[in-house]
Motif scaffolding. Structure first.
Motif, PDB file in Angstrom:
ATOM      1  N   UNK A 183      -1.213  15.095  13.090  1.00  0.00           N
ATOM      2  CA  UNK A 183       0.070  15.590  13.027  1.00  0.00           C
ATOM      3  C   UNK A 183       0.496  15.844  14.524  1.00  0.00           C
ATOM      4  N   UNK A 184      -0.454  16.338  15.293  1.00  0.00           N
ATOM      5  CA  UNK A 184      -0.137  16.358  16.905  1.00  0.00           C
ATOM      6  C   UNK A 184      -0.910  15.323  17.623  1.00  0.00           C
ATOM      7  N   UNK A 185      -0.054  14.755  18.556  1.00  0.00           N
ATOM      8  CA  UNK A 185      -0.627  13.902  19.469  1.00  0.00           C
ATOM      9  C   UNK A 185      -1.796  14.380  20.171  1.00  0.00           C
ATOM     10  N   UNK A 186      -2.946  13.616  20.630  1.00  0.00           N
ATOM     11  CA  UNK A 186      -4.023  14.152  21.370  1.00  0.00           C
ATOM     12  C   UNK A 186      -4.018  13.266  22.644  1.00  0.00           C
ATOM     13  N   UNK A 187      -2.981  12.885  23.265  1.00  0.00           N
ATOM     14  CA  UNK A 187      -2.871  12.405  24.579  1.00  0.00           C
ATOM     15  C   UNK A 187      -3.219  13.400  25.514  1.00  0.00           C
ATOM     16  N   UNK A 188      -4.000  13.304  26.489  1.00  0.00           N
ATOM     17  CA  UNK A 188      -4.509  14.218  27.535  1.00  0.00           C
ATOM     18  C   UNK A 188      -5.218  15.282  26.926  1.00  0.00           C
ATOM     19  N   UNK A 189      -5.813  15.160  25.857  1.00  0.00           N
ATOM     20  CA  UNK A 189      -6.656  16.591  25.443  1.00  0.00           C
ATOM     21  C   UNK A 189      -8.137  15.756  25.418  1.00  0.00           C
ATOM     22  N   UNK A 190      -9.006  16.699  26.116  1.00  0.00           N
ATOM     23  CA  UNK A 190     -10.399  15.914  26.505  1.00  0.00           C
ATOM     24  C   UNK A 190     -11.137  15.353  24.944  1.00  0.00           C
ATOM     25  N   UNK A 191     -11.414  14.483  24.883  1.00  0.00           N
ATOM     26  CA  UNK A 191     -12.159  13.912  23.590  1.00  0.00           C
ATOM     27  C   UNK A 191     -13.401  14.286  23.303  1.00  0.00           C
ATOM     28  N   UNK A 192     -13.701  15.396  23.225  1.00  0.00           N
ATOM     29  CA  UNK A 192     -15.081  16.018  22.964  1.00  0.00           C
ATOM     30  C   UNK A 192     -15.554  15.552  21.532  1.00  0.00           C
ATOM     31  N   UNK A 193     -14.811  15.763  20.602  1.00  0.00           N
ATOM     32  CA  UNK A 193     -15.098  15.381  19.140  1.00  0.00           C
ATOM     33  C   UNK A 193     -13.830  14.861  18.620  1.00  0.00           C
ATOM     34  N   UNK A 194     -13.705  13.603  18.478  1.00  0.00           N
ATOM     35  CA  UNK A 194     -12.503  12.780  18.345  1.00  0.00           C
ATOM     36  C   UNK A 194     -12.089  12.801  16.983  1.00  0.00           C
ATOM     37  N   UNK A 195     -13.106  12.961  15.824  1.00  0.00           N
ATOM     38  CA  UNK A 195     -12.767  12.626  14.510  1.00  0.00           C
ATOM     39  C   UNK A 195     -12.672  14.036  13.773  1.00  0.00           C
ATOM     40  N   UNK A 246     -23.616  20.457   7.248  1.00  0.00           N
ATOM     41  CA  UNK A 246     -24.679  19.950   7.979  1.00  0.00           C
ATOM     42  C   UNK A 246     -24.304  18.647   8.140  1.00  0.00           C
ATOM     43  N   UNK A 247     -23.505  17.894   7.559  1.00  0.00           N
ATOM     44  CA  UNK A 247     -22.973  16.717   7.771  1.00  0.00           C
ATOM     45  C   UNK A 247     -21.787  16.967   8.984  1.00  0.00           C
ATOM     46  N   UNK A 248     -20.935  17.919   8.890  1.00  0.00           N
ATOM     47  CA  UNK A 248     -20.026  18.271  10.098  1.00  0.00           C
ATOM     48  C   UNK A 248     -20.982  18.457  11.227  1.00  0.00           C
ATOM     49  N   UNK A 249     -21.933  19.287  11.330  1.00  0.00           N
ATOM     50  CA  UNK A 249     -22.691  19.440  12.534  1.00  0.00           C
ATOM     51  C   UNK A 249     -23.292  18.338  12.883  1.00  0.00           C
ATOM     52  N   UNK A 250     -23.752  17.403  12.281  1.00  0.00           N
ATOM     53  CA  UNK A 250     -24.380  16.303  12.625  1.00  0.00           C
ATOM     54  C   UNK A 250     -23.175  15.163  13.307  1.00  0.00           C
ATOM     55  N   UNK A 251     -21.892  15.332  12.764  1.00  0.00           N
ATOM     56  CA  UNK A 251     -20.856  14.501  13.326  1.00  0.00           C
ATOM     57  C   UNK A 251     -20.435  15.247  14.692  1.00  0.00           C
ATOM     58  N   UNK A 252     -20.025  16.316  14.671  1.00  0.00           N
ATOM     59  CA  UNK A 252     -19.495  16.928  15.958  1.00  0.00           C
ATOM     60  C   UNK A 252     -20.475  16.968  17.054  1.00  0.00           C
ATOM     61  N   UNK A 253     -21.773  17.111  16.677  1.00  0.00           N
ATOM     62  CA  UNK A 253     -22.778  16.980  17.614  1.00  0.00           C
ATOM     63  C   UNK A 253     -22.939  15.618  18.292  1.00  0.00           C
ATOM     64  N   UNK A 254     -22.947  14.811  17.340  1.00  0.00           N
ATOM     65  CA  UNK A 254     -23.162  13.485  17.967  1.00  0.00           C
ATOM     66  C   UNK A 254     -22.064  13.034  18.536  1.00  0.00           C
ATOM     67  N   UNK A 255     -20.749  13.176  18.241  1.00  0.00           N
ATOM     68  CA  UNK A 255     -19.751  12.917  19.088  1.00  0.00           C
ATOM     69  C   UNK A 255     -19.566  13.617  20.470  1.00  0.00           C
ATOM     70  N   UNK A 256     -19.828  14.926  20.396  1.00  0.00           N
ATOM     71  CA  UNK A 256     -19.925  15.715  21.667  1.00  0.00           C
ATOM     72  C   UNK A 256     -20.813  15.101  22.636  1.00  0.00           C
ATOM     73  N   UNK A 257     -22.156  14.795  22.126  1.00  0.00           N
ATOM     74  CA  UNK A 257     -23.203  14.308  23.152  1.00  0.00           C
ATOM     75  C   UNK A 257     -22.690  12.983  23.545  1.00  0.00           C
TER      76      UNK A 257
END
Length: 556
Positions: free
Chosen positions: A277-289, A388-399
């Protein structure tokens, strides 16, 4: 569990699971097995995790003890993975809305939003005057327009108050050197176009890797209702400055409740819109999904104005699934908004402290009693599995997002962030893919529930703000038990890309704020804001000033 063995879970097909109140699905409570650690203990754990000899074994044990192996790694699921929670547009026939066309400028969108505001506010139910009356965007606009105060006078006031101890540059000691900014993010550009005055950047939990807001580099963000308590994380400072009256609105990024959690703990409104809904252009892509720009505001009205200003994709970037219009709620709420159905999963709703449960239940009863809206009892299966699945996802994306410059800046990370990143890096590609299968599965559950109800209602956090202990100030803290309680109700909004809003509904026995959350269908932010406004009107007379509060317009 044995050291190299773990029980497997074979998940039943979604079509075979009963989501009604009579379901026999087992409610699995958070099974966090990790002691609170600070100081030298955090350093020792960091050294062990970063050790080539002990690190892999320790990470394996940690994942097993916290049920990741059982529910994610070794899970059998038939669903295909869903990697990005994008939603095709569906017209939900929302009530009492004003259509906002996509091709309007931010200024034009804001004007439409202003026209949706009430000309007179609903009187509190008991007729008493609220003890807290926050200055709004329109109050500042009127004060500037009439010459009562100027932006320069306001900035001088801010510096005189020495409040910039809460407005330190955001989170890390090194990221700005590796990724220097060259332009504003799109959401910030849109606010500037509307005349917004940006007064500073706020402190936060380093890299968004925690829920407390305790930052070993810049200090702990403190809760204005009790400065000895956390503000929550990771958008800690944003919640604190709005709560303390220093500004009417702040932005944050909500990757796992990082806007809604601190908003609830600090007694303000927190809105996380639908993914995309809100564009992420310019936002640090730490956890993009899972990460999405969100809004922290003193009132629902100000969250609406800000939402109107920054929402809508950039036309050249707009995917075919995006809606061509946005609905804004007409906030002079009347009983013409009818037949609202609020889904409630009782076992999950009640899995919180007694103060939170009693307060949120009482608020929900008052909302139902005033408007006659129906509570639909449901079962939402596998909520802890989703966490747990969210933690796995946000962790892998941030790393992964930090991969190109993580190691060469390791010495400048806080100790708690180093532990978090080491854990994040322990998730395998198989675990990431299985987490996305769980995402698909949960989205199917939620779609079924939304076929029967307009929103899902829950507390925003499982506990209120807990004390900041001095032993955490230099190293940060690892407190996964409190962290799990804070994040308990936030996950669906991020993992499934659903809109969600928290609104203050009361206080615990210590006078600390409590928030109630509404989770909505994709693209149905207008309905959420209607409900939040209705809840705010009911609770308005009971709102209290925080212990630390600045009357910036100085006319009360």
């Amino acid at each position: 569990m044995g050291l190299f063995k773990s029980n497997r879970v074979v998940y039943k097909p979604v079509k075979d699971i009963n989501l009604g109140p009579d379901s026999n699905e087992f409610y699995l409570q958070a099974n966090v097995k990790a002691p609170r650690m600070t100081g030298i203990v955090v350093k020792i754990v960091t050294w062990l995790l970063e050790s080539r000899i002990f690190g892999a074994l320790l990470l394996y044990i940690l994942k097993g003890n916290n049920l990741i192996h059982k529910h994610v790694t070794n899970a059998d699921l038939e669903e295909p993975p869903l990697y990005v929670p994008l939603h095709d547009f569906e017209d939900h026939k929302e009530q009492e809305v004003k259509c906002l066309d996509f091709d309007l400028t931010p200024q034009e969108k804001v004007q439409v939003a202003i026209n949706c505001l009430p000309t007179t506010y609903d009187k509190p139910i008991n007729g008493t005057k609220p003890s807290l009356n926050r200055w709004t965007i329109m109050d500042y606009f009127n004060a500037y327009s009439s010459g009562v105060i100027t932006p320069n006078m306001l900035l001088i006031s801010l510096f005189t108050l020495s409040i910039f101890k809460w407005c330190l540059l955001g989170g890390t000691k090194w990221l700005h050197k590796q990724r220097p900014f060259t332009d504003d993010a799109c959401c910030v550009k849109r606010l500037r176009l509307c005349g917004a005055m940006l007064v500073g950047k706020t402190n936060m939990h380093e890299l968004g890797a925690g829920t407390s807001g305790i930052n070993p580099h810049y200090g702990a963000s403190r809760n204005p209702y009790d400065a000895s308590r956390i503000a929550g994380g990771s958008s800690s400072g944003s919640a604190a400055v709005v709560s303390a009256g220093l500004c009417p609105v702040a932005l944050g990024v909500d990757g796992g409740g990082s806007v809604r959690m601190p908003a609830a703990l600090c007694g303000v409104v927190g809105l996380k819109p639908t993914f995309g809904r809100i564009p992420h252009d310019g936002v640090i892509p730490l956890n993009w999904t899972v990460g999405m720009v969100g809004i922290l505001a003193g009132t629902v009205e100000d969250s609406l104005i800000t939402y109107a200003a920054i929402s809508g994709e950039i036309p050249s970037h707009q995917p075919s699934s995006m809606p061509a219009k946005i609905n804004l709620p007409r906030l002079p709420l009347t009983k013409s908004i009818s037949d609202i159905k609020l889904a409630k999963y009782g076992k999950w709703f009640d899995d919180c402290s007694d103060d939170v449960r009693i307060c949120c239940s009482h608020a929900l009863k008052k909302l139902q009693g005033r408007y006659g809206w129906k509570i639909v009892d449901v079962t939402i299966p596998e909520i802890e599995v989703m966490r747990l699945a969210h933690y796995s996802t946000i962790g892998a994306e941030c790393h992964t997002s930090l991969d190109s410059f993580r190691d060469k800046n390791l010495a400048e990370f806080g100790w708690d962030a180093r532990v978090a990143l080491k854990i994040y890096g322990a998730f395998s590609s198989m675990e990431y893919i299985k987490a996305q299968k769980i995402r698909n599965r949960q989205l199917q559950f939620h779609r079924k529930i939304f076929s029967e109800a307009d929103v899902i209602v829950s507390p925003t956090t499982g506990v209120t703000a807990y004390p900041i202990q001095s032993d955490a100030l230099k190293t940060g803290e690892l407190d996964y038990v409190n962290g799990a309680a804070l994040i308990r109700y936030s996950i669906a909004g991020n993992f499934l890309g659903l809109p969600a809003v928290t609104v203050p509904v009361g206080y615990d026995k210590s006078g600390l704020p409590i928030g109630l959350q509404f989770i909505g269908r994709p693209w149905a932010e207008a309905t959420l804001l209607h409900l939040a406004f209705a809840m705010q009107a009911i609770c308005l007379s009971e709102y209290r000033n925080p212990a630390i509060y600045y009357d910036m317009l100085r006319t009360k």
